[in-house]
Design a protein around this motif. Sequence first.
Motif, PDB file in Angstrom:
ATOM      1  N   GLY A  44      42.275  35.717  44.242  1.00  0.00           N
ATOM      2  CA  GLY A  44      41.175  35.993  43.308  1.00  0.00           C
ATOM      3  C   GLY A  44      41.524  35.878  41.832  1.00  0.00           C
ATOM      4  N   HIS A  45      42.658  35.268  41.457  1.00  0.00           N
ATOM      5  CA  HIS A  45      42.951  35.150  40.027  1.00  0.00           C
ATOM      6  C   HIS A  45      43.621  33.804  39.739  1.00  0.00           C
ATOM      7  CE1 HIS A  45      46.761  36.648  41.629  1.00  0.00           C
ATOM      8  NE2 HIS A  45      46.032  37.597  42.173  1.00  0.00           N
ATOM      9  N   LEU A  46      43.954  33.607  38.476  1.00  0.00           N
ATOM     10  CA  LEU A  46      44.463  32.309  38.035  1.00  0.00           C
ATOM     11  C   LEU A  46      45.769  31.899  38.702  1.00  0.00           C
ATOM     12  CD1 LEU A  46      43.809  32.149  34.195  1.00  0.00           C
ATOM     13  CD2 LEU A  46      43.114  30.487  35.945  1.00  0.00           C
TER      14      LEU A  46
END
Length: 346
Positions: free
Chosen positions: A161-163
């Motif tokens: 869910g993140h970069l």
Amino acid sequence: MTNKDIERVLSEIRELACKTSRDIEEARIRLLGKKGEITALFEEFRTIDKSEKAVFGKPLNELKQAAITRLEELKEAVGGGEAASTGAAADLSMPGDDFPLGSRHPVSIVRQQIVDIFRKFGYDVAEGPEIEDDRHVFEALNFPPNHPARDMQDTFFVSTGHLNPILLRTHTSSVQVRTMESASLPIRVICPGRVFRNEAISARAHCIFHQVEGLYVDENVTFADLKQAILLFAREMFGPDTKIRMRPSYFPFTEPSAEVDVSCNICHGKGCNVCKGTGWLEIMGCGMVDPNVLKASGIDPQKYSGFAFGMGIERIAMLKWRVNDLRHYFENDLRFLKQFESCVEA
Ligand code: PHE
């Protein structure tokens, strides 16, 4: 019963001389056995008058205690010395107790052999985490985001869910990146470790396996250096007559890239069912470190160049021992593992 009877036995006890435990046992029977002298006195004691009992009770008990104590003393004196001096109690020619020892796992044995070979060439060992981030497994190795090259290795993601997603490393090339980020140049390391790929388990593939990555970065490193390093390794690992060949290949992090084959150590190049009639066995991928990879880790590609290679330990172990199913290395069947007992070096 008279005092004399008791004194006679008492002096007999004092003069007891026993050389062996057998002598002691005989003395015990003579004094305290069912028909022993002291036992006989006790039997007699039962039959005597009450008034006499008052006289003889105590000395009789003391006599028995004296016998017991003396026999104990003799036992101690004879005990240890007897075994050592006469050899009667311990037969030193008997085989010792059998403590079954475990043995090292074949994957550890081969891993150690690979490490030892490269240590001889001056490589250090580097390690890194198994739970990695996208940057070290893909991005810094020149895999652009959403690039189809990422599909070459099916990845187990931990969180996306993140970069910079967290994932289980799919290759030990991530340690290459970590080393370039932190070590001073020149770099010469090998990175053995466990890797994870979301693959169906079969005779040729497993979702957990082991790799050894190699990295050399310095001024003026060329493809010729790479070829020589791999040739020397192959000869140490598979025997002095081993030949290698390189086929052009593709990895995002190396340019040019190659796949390395060694001459089949079973048929010596003639062609057999292990090498599928080709005379060659594939052992690793390699190439010159892509300038983008050097740049991503803060190394100036104008000044430095390097080579990298990576191999599967199970694959090398399969070729070395002619094991035809990768799954044997993971099932811990003792009948399989015991066959490698004699391969363990100190
Ligand atoms: N990381 C590659 C793989 O897992 C192997 C490799 C390492 C290839 C280094 C080239 C250079 O397949």
